[in-house]
Design an enzyme around this catalytic site. Structure first.
Site, PDB file in Angstrom:
ATOM      1  N   GLU A 114     133.943  28.822 -20.739  1.00  0.00           N
ATOM      2  CA  GLU A 114     134.017  27.840 -21.829  1.00  0.00           C
ATOM      3  C   GLU A 114     133.316  26.540 -21.447  1.00  0.00           C
ATOM      4  O   GLU A 114     132.577  25.954 -22.235  1.00  0.00           O
ATOM      5  CB  GLU A 114     135.484  27.559 -22.176  1.00  0.00           C
ATOM      6  CG  GLU A 114     136.176  28.774 -22.767  1.00  0.00           C
ATOM      7  CD  GLU A 114     137.612  28.484 -23.102  1.00  0.00           C
ATOM      8  OE1 GLU A 114     138.460  28.663 -22.206  1.00  0.00           O
ATOM      9  OE2 GLU A 114     137.884  28.049 -24.229  1.00  0.00           O
ATOM     10  N   GLU A 134     141.331  35.463 -22.036  1.00  0.00           N
ATOM     11  CA  GLU A 134     142.593  34.749 -22.275  1.00  0.00           C
ATOM     12  C   GLU A 134     143.636  35.603 -22.988  1.00  0.00           C
ATOM     13  O   GLU A 134     144.834  35.461 -22.752  1.00  0.00           O
ATOM     14  CB  GLU A 134     142.326  33.471 -23.088  1.00  0.00           C
ATOM     15  CG  GLU A 134     141.770  32.307 -22.283  1.00  0.00           C
ATOM     16  CD  GLU A 134     140.264  32.335 -22.110  1.00  0.00           C
ATOM     17  OE1 GLU A 134     139.647  33.387 -22.389  1.00  0.00           O
ATOM     18  OE2 GLU A 134     139.691  31.314 -21.695  1.00  0.00           O
TER      19      GLU A 134
END
Ligand SMILES: C[C@H](O)CC(=O)SCCNC(=O)CCNC(=O)[C@H](O)C(C)(C)COP(=O)(O)OP(=O)(O)OC[C@H]1O[C@@H](n2cnc3c(N)ncnc32)[C@H](O)[C@@H]1OP(=O)(O)O
Length: 726
Positions: A114, A134
């Site tokens: 990210e 995630e």
């Protein structure tokens, strides 16, 4: 503590910000603070024109430090997950007045990827692995992943990568637009520096991922895609909230823009952290890693010996599956059978296993050919002299096994591991006729052995640490999760789960509809209920295990005639298409109404209703099947069959497909509460007998209000020994 993030400014005007937090450069709070500080310094300094962000050693970053989630679960303190998405990734990196290029070697995972997407270009080495996993820990990306990924790779690919936590390679990343260039590791930093300078000099585009729209489809089209995935997820993952949340975040960003999406993402992740799903999955993450640490085996500086050549004795269902798993991972296998007919069948089964993997796309043609070239069929032990490991997988016949082990002891070299895949026979008895007890070990695979991830490594008092370590290493090499357990009846997983079948059979004898029992367990998250499971695994296995269990645990076994009645009726389960369900090719299993007379006969024979009408809710049905499983898990813990409670959790998740989002049997039981489980069992014991009798371990934990997972406090005796040793 030395700083985990450094800034080094070169003569070229590039500031290299480097993360150093071994082993995987996890984004601990101090690392995140360090990145921010170094960025601020780089922005202030006139000698820095552009920035390269990278990781020390062979990973860029394994993502946000998952241990912080454990801390949040333990303390409830949300400051362990700071809200830095806007502050660090948007404001400090993406909207900075100096460009950033990320140089990725190895893993760029979760928060690591990210942050990379917040940079203005991404350069990677060929070994880079890019992934947003995630959802595997019950949350969604929290640093803008749900917003930048679809803007870089398009919505359908982003959904696939996010919902399946699917990793991609640097090459694929380049094709998709996630990576700008793939370069050798020697050139990584040099090219990243030049790229960053080119952006600063406006020779290359200054791209901010969050503002891009070129890869996004129209809002109606995006909504249609998202809605169709949402419907699928309701079926595939009905009990968990994070897939839905991920789609919500994606939709928000596409409809209202990236910035709104980032804010929504942040709100959602902060709610998801507290869910039982996240707690269960984070527990599973650490349980899976803890299982590889075995006291007095992995911490005594032993080195695993290489296992290059193995022999598998028996080419039936288990033997052929085990051989498939080995050759697929480059270990040569000699398959030994008693006749050419059986050998041919075994070799054919292995070829079919490989073909099945190829058809599913999990094996290339080259790999399939290579695997087959490592397989050799034999009819005697004459070539066993140079094998490093033998795995016996013949029928469950004590004398046969004993004679095999005394024969192979003579022909194999003294270092050769002698393993048995028995699931029912005491290992001490298997090895009784040999003088090699130190190298006799259980390699208990679960069927189908080339697919199921659990490998129970069963050790006796005499199995050497070296042999256990070697087998653990082979296990990992063939992509299994090895769990070391002590020798006992049915070992850890089958033993813990015997009341799953027996509890369900007891309910049938109380007049509860068996399809309802299966439905309740499936809705809980088991891939199938106990009766369908029996149909699928075959009645032969169920009968053998049941026989062993009822004789070993007679006081707490429920003996049902149901299976014998089914067999007497010519039913074999899925194997002949006739079980509790009807099986027809191409269609889902259907309940078989012709089973009803058998059930009535079973109720009559067991006669435990005593004329009562038993009315149970779905919740009671669930608890009457699973609490006895918890009860047996307590005994397994009490006897030290597993090293730690979380080992049993991971074993039940990978061996019985107990839902990982419930954290495994012990973790789940602790979330329900030992006292409630104890009191329920106690009540049913009075009503229905010894099958429900709470174990001493459970009773003690319930009365002292301590969790089942907590290691037992040292006994007074242990303390005396400890004090005496000072
Ligand atoms: C806000 C953000 O969006 C949220 C996030 O980033 S959530 C985190 C997302 N990241 C993940 O889920 C990654 C999890 N890690 C992995 O997938 C793998 O560990 C990996 C691919 C990075 C490395 O795999 P591998 O080389 O096989 O090593 P593995 O044994 O798994 O890990 C090595 C050690 O690093 C630890 N570790 C790995 N990733 C970690 C992480 N993200 N945080 C903390 N510790 C981590 C492991 O617990 C293990 O510790 P141990 O040696 O004490 O048992």
């Amino acid at each position: 503590m030395a700083s985990r993030v450094s800034l080094e400014v070169g003569d070229d005007g590039v500031g290299v910000i480097r993360i150093f937090n071994p082993p995987v450069n996890a984004l601990a709070l101090s690392v995140l603070v360090g990145i921010k500080e170094k960025y601020m310094e780089a922005m202030r300094r006139d000698d820095v024109k552009a920035i390269v962000l990278t990781g020390q050693s062979n990973a860029f970053s394994g993502g946000f430090d998952v241990r912080n989630f454990q801390e949040i679960h333990r303390t409830g303190d949300m400051s362990f997950l700071p809200e830095i998405s806007v502050d660090l990734v948007c404001n400090t990196i993406e909207d900075a007045k100096k460009p950033s290029v990320v140089a990725i070697s190895g893993q760029a995972i979760g928060g690591g990827l990210e942050i990379s997407m917040g940079c203005h270009a991404r350069i990677a080495t060929p070994d880079a692995v890019l992934c947003l996993p995630e959802l595997t820990v019950g949350i969604i990306p929290g640093y803008g992943g749900t917003q930048r990924l679809p803007r870089l790779v398009g919505l359908p690919k982003a959904i696939e990568m996010l919902l399946l936590s699917k990793p991609i390679t640097a090459k694929e990343g380049k094709e998709l637009g996630l990576i700008d260039a793939v370069v050798s590791s020697e050139n990584l930093l040099r090219i990243a520096r030049l790229w960053a300078l080119d952006i600063a000099d406006r020779c290359k585009p200054w791209m901010t991922s969050l503002r891009r729209t070129d890869k996004l489809c129209s809002v109606p089209e995006a909504r249609k895609i998202i809605e169709s995935v949402r419907q699928k997820m309701k079926v595939i993952a009905p009990n968990v909230p994070h897939h839905e949340a991920c789609l919500d975040a994606l939709e928000e960003g596409i409809v209202f823009g990236g910035h709104a999406g980032i804010l929504k993402e942040s709100r959602l992740i902060h709610n998801l952290i507290y869910t039982s799903t996240c707690k269960g999955l984070v527990h599973t993450f650490f349980a899976e890693r803890a299982v590889s640490k075995v006291p007095n085996v992995t911490n005594i500086k032993l080195k695993p010996r290489p296992i290059r050549k193995a022999a598998v004795i028996g080419g039936g269902l288990m033997g052929s599956g085990i051989a498939t798993a080995l050759i697929q991972s480059d270990i040569s296998v000699m398959l030994k059978e008693v006749s050419s007919d059986f050998l041919e069948k075994g070799m054919k089964a292995i070829a079919e296993n490989l073909q099945g993997l190829f058809n599913k796309g999990s094996l290339t043609e080259d790999k399939m050919d290579k695997a087959l070239s490592l397989l050799k069929g034999v009819l005697d032990y004459s070539e066993f002299g140079d094998v490093d490991m033998v795995i016996e997988a013949v029928v469950e016949d004590v004398q046969l096994k004993q004679s095999i082990f005394s024969e192979i002891e003579k022909v194999c070299s003294p270092h050769c591991i002698l393993a048995t895949n028995t699931s029912t026979i005491d290992l001490n008895i298997v090895g009784e006729k040999t003088s090699s007890q130190d190298r006799i070990v259980g390699a208990h695979f679960f069927s189908p052995a080339h697919l199921m991830p659990l490998l129970e490594i069963v050790r006796t008092e005499k199995t050497s640490a070296q042999v256990i370590l070697d087998l653990m290493t082979v296990g990992r090499a063939i992509n299994k999760i090895p769990v070391v357990v002590r020798n006992c009846t049915a070992f850890a997983v089958n033993r813990t789960f015997f009341p799953y079948t027996q509890g369900a059979q007891l309910l049938v004898s109380l007049g509860v509809d068996l399809y309802r029992i299966d439905r309740v367990l499936s809705e809980f998250g088991m891939p199938m209920g106990p009766f369908q499971l029996q149909d699928v695994t075959g009645y032969g296995v169920a009968v053998a295990i049941n026989k062993m269990i009822t004789s070993a645990f007679s006081g707490r076994s429920f003996e049902s005639p149901l299976l014998d009645l089914m067999i007497a009726d010519g039913r074999k389960g899925k194997a002949n298409g006739k079980g509790y369900y009807m099986y027809e090719k191409g269609s889902k299993p259907k309940p078989d109404p012709s089973v009803q007379p058998i059930i009535q006969e079973c109720i009559r024979l067991t006669n435990i209703m005593h004329g009562r009408k038993v009315n149970l809710s779905d919740q009671e049905i669930l608890e009457m099947v699973l609490f006895p499983v918890v009860n047996e898990a307590c005994r397994v813990l009490d006897e030290g069959v597993v090293v730690r409670a979380s080992d049993l959790d991971i074993a039940t998740v990978v061996g019985m497909s107990f839902p990982s989002y419930r954290g495994g049997i012990v973790f789940w039981a602790d979330s329900v509460g030992p006292l409630y489980i104890y009191e329920s069992l106690k009540k049913w014991e009075v009503e229905y007998g010894g099958f429900f009798k709470p174990s001493q371990y459970l009773e003690e934990r319930a009365s002292r209000d301590i969790s089942l997972a907590q290691p037992a406090p040292p006994s007074t005796l242990d303390l005396d020994v400890l004090i005496a040793s000072f």
